[in-house]
Design a protein around this motif. Structure first.
Motif, mmCIF file in Angstrom:
data_model
loop_
_atom_site.group_PDB
_atom_site.id
_atom_site.type_symbol
_atom_site.label_atom_id
_atom_site.label_comp_id
_atom_site.label_asym_id
_atom_site.label_seq_id
_atom_site.Cartn_x
_atom_site.Cartn_y
_atom_site.Cartn_z
ATOM 1 N N LYS A 163 0.813 -1.214 0.000
ATOM 2 C CA LYS A 163 0.000 0.000 0.000
ATOM 3 C C LYS A 163 0.850 1.269 0.000
ATOM 4 O O LYS A 163 0.637 2.203 0.777
ATOM 5 C CB LYS A 163 -0.955 0.014 1.200
ATOM 6 N N ASN A 164 1.861 1.270 -0.863
ATOM 7 C CA ASN A 164 2.654 2.479 -1.102
ATOM 8 C C ASN A 164 3.407 2.971 0.130
ATOM 9 O O ASN A 164 3.503 4.172 0.385
ATOM 10 C CB ASN A 164 1.783 3.607 -1.654
ATOM 11 N N ARG A 165 3.967 2.047 0.898
ATOM 12 C CA ARG A 165 4.834 2.403 2.014
ATOM 13 C C ARG A 165 6.251 1.946 1.675
ATOM 14 O O ARG A 165 6.462 0.972 0.948
ATOM 15 C CB ARG A 165 4.381 1.753 3.314
ATOM 16 N N TYR A 166 7.270 2.661 2.223
ATOM 17 C CA TYR A 166 8.659 2.303 1.967
ATOM 18 C C TYR A 166 9.197 1.379 3.063
ATOM 19 O O TYR A 166 8.984 1.613 4.256
ATOM 20 C CB TYR A 166 9.526 3.564 1.895
ATOM 21 N N TYR A 167 9.918 0.326 2.614
ATOM 22 C CA TYR A 167 10.527 -0.635 3.528
ATOM 23 C C TYR A 167 11.999 -0.813 3.171
ATOM 24 O O TYR A 167 12.394 -0.674 2.002
ATOM 25 C CB TYR A 167 9.837 -2.002 3.434
ATOM 26 N N ASN A 168 12.818 -1.140 4.197
ATOM 27 C CA ASN A 168 14.205 -1.457 3.910
ATOM 28 C C ASN A 168 14.317 -2.916 3.484
ATOM 29 O O ASN A 168 13.315 -3.635 3.397
ATOM 30 C CB ASN A 168 15.108 -1.136 5.114
ATOM 31 N N GLU A 169 15.537 -3.375 3.214
ATOM 32 C CA GLU A 169 15.701 -4.719 2.661
ATOM 33 C C GLU A 169 15.307 -5.822 3.632
ATOM 34 O O GLU A 169 15.079 -6.969 3.231
ATOM 35 C CB GLU A 169 17.155 -4.924 2.223
ATOM 36 N N LYS A 170 15.164 -5.508 4.928
ATOM 37 C CA LYS A 170 14.764 -6.505 5.918
ATOM 38 C C LYS A 170 13.257 -6.541 6.156
ATOM 39 O O LYS A 170 12.764 -7.331 6.958
ATOM 40 C CB LYS A 170 15.489 -6.231 7.236
ATOM 41 N N GLY A 171 12.529 -5.647 5.479
ATOM 42 C CA GLY A 171 11.082 -5.643 5.623
ATOM 43 C C GLY A 171 10.579 -4.739 6.721
ATOM 44 O O GLY A 171 9.422 -4.847 7.151
ATOM 45 N N LYS A 172 11.394 -3.798 7.168
ATOM 46 C CA LYS A 172 10.982 -2.844 8.194
ATOM 47 C C LYS A 172 10.647 -1.514 7.530
ATOM 48 O O LYS A 172 11.395 -1.009 6.702
ATOM 49 C CB LYS A 172 12.099 -2.637 9.218
ATOM 50 N N GLU A 173 9.533 -0.939 7.931
ATOM 51 C CA GLU A 173 9.093 0.317 7.338
ATOM 52 C C GLU A 173 10.051 1.449 7.698
ATOM 53 O O GLU A 173 10.486 1.563 8.848
ATOM 54 C CB GLU A 173 7.684 0.654 7.840
ATOM 55 N N VAL A 174 10.381 2.277 6.691
ATOM 56 C CA VAL A 174 11.357 3.344 6.914
ATOM 57 C C VAL A 174 10.805 4.727 6.642
ATOM 58 O O VAL A 174 11.506 5.712 6.826
ATOM 59 C CB VAL A 174 12.625 3.135 6.040
ATOM 60 N N GLU A 175 9.560 4.826 6.195
ATOM 61 C CA GLU A 175 8.976 6.151 5.939
ATOM 62 C C GLU A 175 9.043 6.989 7.201
ATOM 63 O O GLU A 175 8.692 6.535 8.287
ATOM 64 C CB GLU A 175 7.515 6.001 5.496
ATOM 65 N N PHE A 232 7.875 -10.499 0.412
ATOM 66 C CA PHE A 232 8.613 -9.250 0.240
ATOM 67 C C PHE A 232 10.057 -9.520 -0.200
ATOM 68 O O PHE A 232 10.569 -8.871 -1.122
ATOM 69 C CB PHE A 232 8.604 -8.465 1.559
ATOM 70 N N LEU A 233 10.730 -10.466 0.446
ATOM 71 C CA LEU A 233 12.129 -10.777 0.108
ATOM 72 C C LEU A 233 12.244 -11.304 -1.318
ATOM 73 O O LEU A 233 13.217 -11.013 -2.023
ATOM 74 C CB LEU A 233 12.694 -11.786 1.104
ATOM 75 N N LYS A 234 11.248 -12.078 -1.743
ATOM 76 C CA LYS A 234 11.242 -12.566 -3.128
ATOM 77 C C LYS A 234 11.090 -11.399 -4.101
ATOM 78 O O LYS A 234 11.743 -11.346 -5.147
ATOM 79 C CB LYS A 234 10.096 -13.565 -3.299
ATOM 80 N N TYR A 235 10.231 -10.452 -3.735
ATOM 81 C CA TYR A 235 10.002 -9.268 -4.564
ATOM 82 C C TYR A 235 11.263 -8.406 -4.660
ATOM 83 O O TYR A 235 11.642 -7.942 -5.737
ATOM 84 C CB TYR A 235 8.843 -8.472 -3.951
ATOM 85 N N THR A 236 11.930 -8.184 -3.529
ATOM 86 C CA THR A 236 13.096 -7.300 -3.516
ATOM 87 C C THR A 236 14.328 -7.939 -4.157
ATOM 88 O O THR A 236 15.203 -7.218 -4.647
ATOM 89 C CB THR A 236 13.440 -6.883 -2.079
ATOM 90 N N LYS A 237 14.393 -9.261 -4.157
ATOM 91 C CA LYS A 237 15.544 -9.941 -4.776
ATOM 92 C C LYS A 237 15.656 -9.581 -6.250
ATOM 93 O O LYS A 237 16.750 -9.344 -6.768
ATOM 94 C CB LYS A 237 15.402 -11.454 -4.602
ATOM 95 N N GLN A 238 14.512 -9.512 -6.927
ATOM 96 C CA GLN A 238 14.515 -9.152 -8.352
ATOM 97 C C GLN A 238 15.053 -7.733 -8.556
ATOM 98 O O GLN A 238 15.835 -7.479 -9.476
ATOM 99 C CB GLN A 238 13.095 -9.243 -8.903
ATOM 100 N N PHE A 239 14.634 -6.805 -7.669
ATOM 101 C CA PHE A 239 15.083 -5.429 -7.813
ATOM 102 C C PHE A 239 16.560 -5.273 -7.472
ATOM 103 O O PHE A 239 17.258 -4.450 -8.079
ATOM 104 C CB PHE A 239 14.237 -4.494 -6.950
ATOM 105 N N LYS A 240 17.058 -6.031 -6.527
ATOM 106 C CA LYS A 240 18.485 -5.959 -6.200
ATOM 107 C C LYS A 240 19.330 -6.363 -7.411
ATOM 108 O O LYS A 240 20.379 -5.761 -7.681
ATOM 109 C CB LYS A 240 18.803 -6.855 -5.008
#
Length: 396
Positions: free
Chosen positions: A195-207, A353-361
């Motif tokens: 829902k359009n929130r920012y998270y770091n690579e560990k899945g913690k919200e950083v906004e 989330f980790l599967k999603y971010t792996k592609q972007f990394k």
């Protein structure tokens, strides 16, 4: 004022050669003023229902709008953007004017930016793209997790983002999908997720921007909707905020620390207060009974400080607070930001989330190897002014 001779086809059942004027909405001008100044029937406004009169109060000063004129100079159509998704569309049919709310037609384009830091992330992004909003969005997404003062020359950043194009020009705010910045060689990531929130690579919200509820309410009487097709009315409706039903006179509190930039009546919103916060955010409080004594434009307020009292001024069916949240010219659902703590993804959600971010990394690593810069935005003009204080220096 520039006249562009074109064939204008928007929502016409016929084709007519005309010319288009592109103008900027004057500071302090209301929709009713606009109709009067252009000799258009005032019942265009008076015949609107309550919700559409509220939308007419959402027009931002400085926004570009278009008037389509016939060869004799008469107005055939008017398109006035409201935020980044909807527009008021006035058109003349059989000698009579009608008004509808229609989606803004735009294209989306995916871009990738790779930058070697020389001055600061903010200034280097501007130098590479001339896109001030992208630079501001990048700083905001990392501000709670990265100390930019520790950056040094040679560190790099990568941004994957989406921009909107309207009439061939950038329109509205870019949306960062994923980004990385090196701090003395160590990579830090943020990803847009959930829902359009920012998270770091560990899945913690950083906004870094959170709001408190602005009023003690009995119920939510109307929720946020951006662009919804009404199957009975056969047209688009929108409600760019949350309505909190509460007894008349209930204290209204600032949802966050900021500077008061507007106190007064605002069309269908009645008595209104607008506060500007850090990071380009603004909050709007409408249908107020009265303001706190001494509240005026230019004053700074703290989170939780009483600024006004619940009422039913403007186009209102009963006492309630209409609460709006904006980032630049884009309305945001306040429910996504009004919260107490940052969320942390866990269990199945974290695995997804980790599967999603792996592609972007992987894409970020490729971008670092094949540096690419998007086309600079020539003569790009912004609706909102940005607070750039403290963003232009990095230790050498």
């Amino acid at each position: 004022m520039r006249k562009i001779f074109i064939i204008f086809l928007i929502l016409f059942s016929y084709i007519q050669a005309s010319y288009l004027e592109e103008l900027r909405w004057k500071n302090g001008e209301t929709f009713l003023n606009f109709l009067e100044n252009n000799s258009l029937p005032l019942n265009i406004y008076y015949n609107l229902d309550r919700r559409d009169k509220e939308l007419a109060a959402e027009i931002i000063s400085g926004v570009k709008y278009q008037i389509l004129r016939s060869d004799d100079g008469g107005i055939e159509q008017v398109l006035i953007p409201i935020g980044e998704e909807l527009q008021l569309h006035i058109k003349k049919i059989d000698g009579k004017y009608t008004l509808t709310t229609t989606p803004i037609i735009y294209e989306t384009k995916d871009e990738v930016l790779t930058v070697d830091i020389k001055s600061s992330p903010y200034q280097d992004i501007i130098n590479a793209t001339k896109n001030y909003l992208l630079a501001s969005e990048f700083i905001q997404s990392f501000k709670a997790s990265v100390n930019f003062k520790r950056l040094r020359k040679g560190d790099r950043l990568v941004i994957f983002y989406t921009e909107k194009l309207r009439l061939g020009k950038q329109f509205g705010s870019p949306k960062i999908v994923a980004s990385m910045v090196e701090v003395r060689g160590k990579k830090h990531y943020v990803f847009l997720y959930n829902k359009n929130r920012y998270y770091n690579e560990k899945g913690k919200e950083v906004e870094g921007f959170f709001l408190s509820r602005p009023v003690r309410f009995t119920r939510i009487s109307d929720r946020f909707t951006y662009k919804r097709w009404h199957p009975i009315l056969k047209r688009y409706r929108a409600h760019l905020g949350i309505d909190y039903a509460a007894p008349r006179g209930t204290p209204v509190k600032a949802a966050g620390r900021g500077k008061v930039i507007f106190v007064g009546r605002k069309g269908g919103y009645g008595k209104t207060v607008i506060i500007r916060h850090e990071g380009g955010y603004k909050t709007l409080y409408a249908h107020l009974k009265k303001y706190r004594r001494g509240l005026r434009r230019g004053k700074y307020v703290k989170k939780g400080q009483v600024i006004a009292y619940v009422g039913s001024t403007g186009m209102s069916t009963g006492p309630h607070l209409h609460f709006g949240l904006y980032r630049g010219s884009r309305a945001i659902n306040p429910a996504s930001v009004v919260k107490v703590t940052k969320s942390v993804l866990a269990g199945k959600k974290r695995k997804e989330f980790l599967k999603y971010t792996k592609q972007f990394k992987q894409k970020i690593e490729l971008a670092l190897q094949n540096s690419k810069k998007p086309t600079k935005k020539e003569n790009f003009e912004y609706i909102v002014s940005l607070d750039t204080k403290g963003l232009n220096s990095v230790p050498k």
